[in-house]
Motif scaffolding. Structure first.
Motif: not given
Ligand code: GAL
Length: 632
Positions: A432, A547-548, A557, A564, A566, A570, A574-575, A577-578, A582
């Motif tokens: 993250s 969300v996803e 998500a 949010t 999750l 991811l 993808t993480r 983008r997510f 957010e």
């Protein structure tokens, strides 16, 4: 202003070298010199017989050259006579074998006799140098936890664990209930019946294991506190410990509360090879630069652990000796690493070590000087850094807009119960962090004890094993947009599945009704592109915004208001983008960084670090490979 220093072992060299060493250190622009941390056999060759003359002279020579001494206490290397005095002081490994004398860190944190012995030598050193004008800081012991030395299955650890449990639970009934010992007839009726959780036929009870890890951590914190108590009466100088990269066996926040400054030992190339799960291509690409986020992650972590005050006590200067492969840093990297530490607020960066040792275990480990006393490559770069730092002057740190919670207990919990191969809490948090840095952000790392989130636009809480209600309230009452999960709040503090089903966050009508773990080569595709790996939760929700979702329409998500949840691990892109989406909700501006380029903003300045082996273009600037540039 960040100052530079070096680790020095006067006991390794003929005394005739000391004066010129000291002069050359000062001429290079170094301020600090750390000594003493492995010198017990030369300070007290036999019990009670001290040989101070050489150390007195070393301190004097270094001080006379204008250097400030960081005095290390030598408890990481008890000499032979100490081990002969307490033959049972050695830590015991998970297979029940004592770990021998002949290297270092050969002690068990639960051995009372050794703890007293270590506190004694610490106090004796404090008495001798606590008021010495040249000694301006202290390092206690050396790298707790290095070489897997935190966990010990010794008889002393066993009885200390029983006492710890008796204090915690008061009765075996309470313990049996908390652990769920009715399962497999594991019930006990006296605390002395509880064994350490090694050598069981199959896995031990996770609640038993987690309490053992908590106990182990407490033992290390308590041990360090005994050293602090031994030293504090003799000096007002800051007391420091040099922590490590990705060592999570004890709660560093708890230990940090007892110390004045946190330091850590940064070996970017060794860590890339030895401590980070990345594929071979990535490792080849960054072999001579290190992972672009690993150092920064620890800088940010130790800034919090040191309550704002932190150092790099050991900085890699060239090839090390201990990783599977030991390449040399690209020219420029020693400067880049040093400036990156400065940009994150380090008070000092000390190189390990002054002169390469021609003998013993680390003879293949570079220093600022080669064994023949001529300068190694890093000598020149350290001089450049000294000039850079002078020109930079004081840097003012700013609170980041995004924070990430990192918790030691969650690391232990998910080591005990990964549920799927590759699920590792540090990895989850670090990935993250990496995604956020790839979005060009400064990130603060916070302890799970934080309750004041003022000033944060977003707080990210991945994988937090147990979610204390007052943490939830503090976060919900703050301004921050919160991203929870995956796996956050999925257990009680007793390591049980809670009812109602997790995450059980007030206001979020979502429950994790099932969990799957996935093989690495079997990810699940997402509708918006990219995929979930490793861990995927089935989310039952009521009227939350999706969300996803997977291509099959399973939500992974969901959000409501400024929160949010999750429920999946991811993939990196993808993480990113997510998080980008957010953070947009939180009003945080992101900026995708080119591969290998990272930035750090301080008040009025921006540092750009090119970890890549090729030049990059950014904002019309050409940033050469392995280079740090600073713009205002
Ligand atoms: C550190 C340790 C030093 C030295 C160094 C070699 O972990 O504190 O004493 O061994 O590694 O890289």
């Amino acid at each position: 202003m960040t100052k530079l220093g070096v680790c020095y072992y006067p006991e390794h060299w003929d005394e005739s070298l000391w004066e010129s060493d000291a002069r050359r250190m000062a001429d290079l622009g170094l301020t600090y010199v750390r000594i003493g941390e492995f010198a017990w056999s030369r300070i007290e060759p036999t019990e009670g017989k001290f040989a101070w003359d050489w150390l007195d002279r070393a301190v004097e020579v270094l001080g006379a050259a204008g250097l400030q001494v960081v005095m290390g206490t030598p408890s990481a290397t008890p000499p032979r006579w100490v081990v002969d005095k307490y033959p049972d002081m050695l830590a015991v490994d998970a297979d029940g074998r004592p770990r021998k004398f002949g290297s270092r860190r050969h002690y068990c944190f639960s051995h009372e006799g050794y703890r007293k012995e270590a506190a004694r030598i610490t106090a004796v050193m404090g008495k001798r140098y606590g008021q010495n004008d040249h000694v301006t800081a202290w390092q206690i012991d050396n790298e707790y936890g290095c070489h897997d030395t935190t966990i010990s299955y010794s008889p002393m650890a066993a009885s200390a664990f029983q006492d710890w449990l008796a204090q915690k639970y008061q009765s075996t009934d309470a313990l049996n209930r908390a652990w769920g010992n009715v399962f497999w007839s594991m019930e006990v009726h006296d605390f002395t019946e509880i064994d350490l959780p090694n050598l069981t036929v199959t896995e031990a009870n996770p609640a038993h294991l987690l309490d053992f890890r908590r106990f182990t951590s407490d033992q290390v914190v308590r041990w360090n506190k005994a050293m602090v108590d031994a030293l504090r009466p003799h000096t007002d100088a800051p007391l420091i410990h040099n922590y490590m990269g990705r060592i999570t066996d004890f709660d560093h926040y708890k230990m940090g509360a007892d110390l004045d400054v946190a330091a850590w030992d940064s070996y970017p190339l060794g860590f890339l090879e030895d401590r980070i799960e990345m594929d071979e291509d990535f490792k080849a690409r960054y072999a001579q630069q290190g992972h672009p986020d690993f150092q920064a992650f620890h800088h940010d972590l130790y800034r919090t652990i040191g309550k704002g005050r932190w150092w790099v006590m050991e900085q890699q200067p060239g090839p090390v000796n201990w990783a599977p492969f030991n390449p040399a840093p690209l020219d420029g990297m020693v400067r880049l690493w040093s400036l990156e530490a400065a940009a994150h607020g380090a008070e000092a960066v000390c190189y390990f070590r002054w002169r390469q040792a021609p003998f013993a275990q680390e003879q293949m480990h570079a220093g600022l000087l080669k064994t023949d006393d001529t300068p190694a490559r890093a000598f020149v770069e350290a001089g450049d850094v000294a000039t850079d730092l002078k020109a930079l002057g004081a840097l003012e740190q700013e609170q980041a807009s995004v924070a990430l919670i990192f918790d030691y207990e969650s690391q232990w919990a998910w080591e005990i119960q990964p549920q799927g191969q590759g699920f590792d809490y540090f990895r989850l948090v670090f990935k993250s962090y990496k995604a956020l840095r790839q979005l060009g952000l400064n990130v603060d790392i916070l302890s799970p004890e934080t309750r004041d989130f003022t000033g944060y636009k977003s707080v990210i809480v991945p994988g937090l094993f147990h979610l204390p209600p007052d943490l939830v309230t503090a976060l919900q009452e703050s301004e921050a947009h919160i991203v929870w999960g995956p796996r956050t709040g999925s257990k009680t503090s007793e390591f049980k599945i809670p009812t109602p089903l997790p995450p059980a966050i007030p206001g979020l009508e979502v429950a994790v009704s099932r969990v799957e773990t996935l093989r690495l080569n079997n990810p699940r595709a997402l509708k918006a592109g990219g995929e979930a790996h490793l861990w995927i939760e089935e989310l039952d929700h009521n009227k939350m915004h999706v969300v996803e979702e997977t291509v099959d329409g399973a939500p992974i998500a969901v959000s409501a208001g400024k929160e949010t949840y999750l429920g999946a691990w991811l993939g990196l892109n993808t993480r990113r983008r997510f998080f980008k989406a957010e953070l947009l909700k939180a009003g945080v501006k992101t900026r995708e960084m080119p591969e290998g380029l990272r930035r750090r903003r301080v008040k009025g300045k921006e540092f750009l670090f090119n970890y890549g082996a090729e030049d990059v273009e950014f904002d019309g600037l050409n940033i050469p490979a392995a280079t740090a540039i600073i713009r205002t």
